[in-house]
Design an enzyme around this catalytic site. Structure first.
Site, PDB file in Angstrom:
ATOM      1  N   MET A   1      -1.711  -1.575   4.790  1.00 27.09           N
ATOM      2  CA  MET A   1      -1.267  -0.871   5.997  1.00 27.09           C
ATOM      3  C   MET A   1      -0.775  -1.867   7.035  1.00 27.09           C
ATOM      4  O   MET A   1      -1.551  -2.641   7.601  1.00 27.09           O
ATOM      5  CB  MET A   1      -2.403  -0.004   6.562  1.00 27.09           C
ATOM      6  CG  MET A   1      -2.508   1.322   5.835  1.00 27.09           C
ATOM      7  SD  MET A   1      -3.764   2.415   6.535  1.00 27.09           S
ATOM      8  CE  MET A   1      -5.250   1.617   5.982  1.00 27.09           C
ATOM      9  N   THR A   2       0.534  -1.808   7.277  1.00 26.03           N
ATOM     10  CA  THR A   2       1.178  -2.717   8.222  1.00 26.03           C
ATOM     11  C   THR A   2       0.638  -2.502   9.624  1.00 26.03           C
ATOM     12  O   THR A   2       0.402  -1.370  10.025  1.00 26.03           O
ATOM     13  CB  THR A   2       2.698  -2.481   8.184  1.00 26.03           C
ATOM     14  OG1 THR A   2       3.157  -2.978   6.941  1.00 26.03           O
ATOM     15  CG2 THR A   2       3.419  -3.187   9.317  1.00 26.03           C
TER      16      THR A   2
ATOM     17  N   GLY B   1       1.374  -5.583   4.325  1.00 28.91           N
ATOM     18  CA  GLY B   1       2.476  -6.322   3.728  1.00 28.91           C
ATOM     19  C   GLY B   1       2.681  -7.643   4.450  1.00 28.91           C
ATOM     20  O   GLY B   1       2.642  -7.693   5.689  1.00 28.91           O
TER      21      GLY B   1
ATOM     22  N   HIS C   1       4.843  -5.610  -3.304  1.00 26.02           N
ATOM     23  CA  HIS C   1       5.279  -4.343  -2.692  1.00 26.02           C
ATOM     24  C   HIS C   1       6.547  -3.877  -3.406  1.00 26.02           C
ATOM     25  O   HIS C   1       7.645  -4.312  -3.100  1.00 26.02           O
ATOM     26  CB  HIS C   1       5.524  -4.547  -1.196  1.00 26.02           C
ATOM     27  CG  HIS C   1       5.584  -3.254  -0.430  1.00 26.02           C
ATOM     28  ND1 HIS C   1       5.835  -2.041  -1.031  1.00 26.02           N
ATOM     29  CD2 HIS C   1       5.404  -2.985   0.888  1.00 26.02           C
ATOM     30  CE1 HIS C   1       5.822  -1.089  -0.117  1.00 26.02           C
ATOM     31  NE2 HIS C   1       5.558  -1.638   1.055  1.00 26.02           N
ATOM     32  N   GLY C   2       6.364  -2.955  -4.357  1.00 25.30           N
ATOM     33  CA  GLY C   2       7.496  -2.460  -5.143  1.00 25.30           C
ATOM     34  C   GLY C   2       7.847  -1.021  -4.814  1.00 25.30           C
ATOM     35  O   GLY C   2       8.535  -0.355  -5.593  1.00 25.30           O
ATOM     36  N   ALA C   3       7.404  -0.546  -3.640  1.00 27.67           N
ATOM     37  CA  ALA C   3       7.549   0.886  -3.321  1.00 27.67           C
ATOM     38  C   ALA C   3       8.368   1.106  -2.057  1.00 27.67           C
ATOM     39  O   ALA C   3       8.945   0.175  -1.493  1.00 27.67           O
ATOM     40  CB  ALA C   3       6.159   1.499  -3.144  1.00 27.67           C
ATOM     41  N   HIS C   4       8.453   2.363  -1.655  1.00 25.45           N
ATOM     42  CA  HIS C   4       8.909   2.797  -0.328  1.00 25.45           C
ATOM     43  C   HIS C   4      10.323   2.340   0.039  1.00 25.45           C
ATOM     44  O   HIS C   4      10.638   2.203   1.223  1.00 25.45           O
ATOM     45  CB  HIS C   4       7.927   2.319   0.768  1.00 25.45           C
ATOM     46  CG  HIS C   4       6.505   2.713   0.482  1.00 25.45           C
ATOM     47  ND1 HIS C   4       5.435   2.126   1.097  1.00 25.45           N
ATOM     48  CD2 HIS C   4       5.992   3.635  -0.354  1.00 25.45           C
ATOM     49  CE1 HIS C   4       4.305   2.662   0.646  1.00 25.45           C
ATOM     50  NE2 HIS C   4       4.630   3.577  -0.245  1.00 25.45           N
TER      51      HIS C   4
ATOM     52  N   TYR D   1      11.832  -0.593  -0.360  1.00 27.25           N
ATOM     53  CA  TYR D   1      12.057  -1.994   0.022  1.00 27.25           C
ATOM     54  C   TYR D   1      12.667  -2.779  -1.145  1.00 27.25           C
ATOM     55  O   TYR D   1      13.041  -2.190  -2.166  1.00 27.25           O
ATOM     56  CB  TYR D   1      10.751  -2.608   0.536  1.00 27.25           C
ATOM     57  CG  TYR D   1      10.260  -1.912   1.796  1.00 27.25           C
ATOM     58  CD1 TYR D   1      11.042  -1.901   2.947  1.00 27.25           C
ATOM     59  CD2 TYR D   1       9.045  -1.241   1.817  1.00 27.25           C
ATOM     60  CE1 TYR D   1      10.612  -1.244   4.094  1.00 27.25           C
ATOM     61  CE2 TYR D   1       8.607  -0.586   2.964  1.00 27.25           C
ATOM     62  CZ  TYR D   1       9.396  -0.590   4.098  1.00 27.25           C
ATOM     63  OH  TYR D   1       8.985   0.068   5.239  1.00 27.25           O
TER      64      TYR D   1
ATOM     65  N   GLN E   1      -0.628  -8.291   0.045  1.00 28.85           N
ATOM     66  CA  GLN E   1       0.528  -7.555  -0.471  1.00 28.85           C
ATOM     67  C   GLN E   1       1.783  -8.339  -0.095  1.00 28.85           C
ATOM     68  O   GLN E   1       2.052  -8.554   1.093  1.00 28.85           O
ATOM     69  CB  GLN E   1       0.611  -6.149   0.117  1.00 28.85           C
ATOM     70  CG  GLN E   1       1.755  -5.365  -0.552  1.00 28.85           C
ATOM     71  CD  GLN E   1       2.048  -4.038   0.094  1.00 28.85           C
ATOM     72  OE1 GLN E   1       2.276  -3.963   1.297  1.00 28.85           O
ATOM     73  NE2 GLN E   1       2.071  -2.989  -0.708  1.00 28.85           N
TER      74      GLN E   1
END
Ligand code: FMN
Length: 190
Positions: free
Chosen positions: A35-36, A68, A181-184, A186, A111
């Site tokens: 969670m950023t 992240g 971080h391979g989602a959302h 990016y 992350q």
């Protein structure tokens, strides 16, 4: 208490049991997801960041995935208040986070992140504001217009190497793993 309620409580209790696998054991099965936060001025996690994660570790989280944190590529980050995972000051900050969490049995993995084309062209806290965003197609994630050159093979290799260096630094510092971080939407998702 009826039988159904008892079953629910038993189901919850499993979360507080240890988890073991060949490579990772955690004191509970509760995982804090990435969670950023934006509390790392100039990309450096402060003592307050260490205290934030330690509070979670002390209250039965088994594994922390950090917010992240950026690999060493100059357009990876959209904000200088988000932490970096390269450079002496940032890595020393992360070492303090690690040591704070490891005063408990809780495990912790950074992350690793690159926002790719989700980076804006301008903004108040944009690091290296002279640089355009990078991505495999150069297509802006919001407007779907091509706003940058597609990444070259050399640039892709540079990014892969930066992810690898961050993972190696995490291992060297004593972190228990890494999450890419391979989602959302990016860079890796792009
Ligand atoms: C304030 C906030 C910041 C977040 N930052 C990140 C992040 O840095 N990296 C990431 O992968 N997910 C991030 N997420 C997504 C959470 O990790 C995600 O919500 C969590 O895994 C729960 O999954 P769910 O929302 O699908 O239930 C963030 C979520 C919130 C609420």
């Amino acid at each position: 208490m009826n039988a159904q309620d008892e079953l629910k409580i038993r189901d919850m209790e499993i979360l507080f049991q240890p988890f073991h696998s060949r490579k990772l054991s955690t004191p509970t099965r509760i995982v804090l997801p990435a969670m950023t936060r934006g509390f790392s001025p100039n990309g450096v996690p402060t003592d307050q960041v260490a205290a934030y994660y330690k509070r979670r570790a002390r209250h039965e989280v088994g594994l922390i995935i950090t917010e992240g944190t950026f690999i060493d590529e100059p357009s990876a980050s959209p904000s200088s208040n988000y932490p970096n995972f390269f450079g002496g000051a940032s890595l020393r900050g992360w070492k303090k986070v690690l040591e704070a969490v490891h005063t408990t049995d809780c495990k912790i993995a950074p992350q690793l992140w690159h926002v790719g084309m989700a980076r804006p062209f301008k903004g108040e806290n944009l690091p290296n504001p002279e640089l355009p965003p990078i991505g495999p197609s150069g297509i802006d994630v919001n407007t779907l217009e091509q706003t940058a050159e597609p990444m070259s093979i050399a640039k892709i290799e540079e990014v892969i190497n930066a992810f690898a260096r961050a993972a190696a630094d995490a291992k060297r510092l004593g972190f228990d793993g890494v999450e890419l971080h391979g989602a959302h939407g990016y860079l890796i998702d792009q």
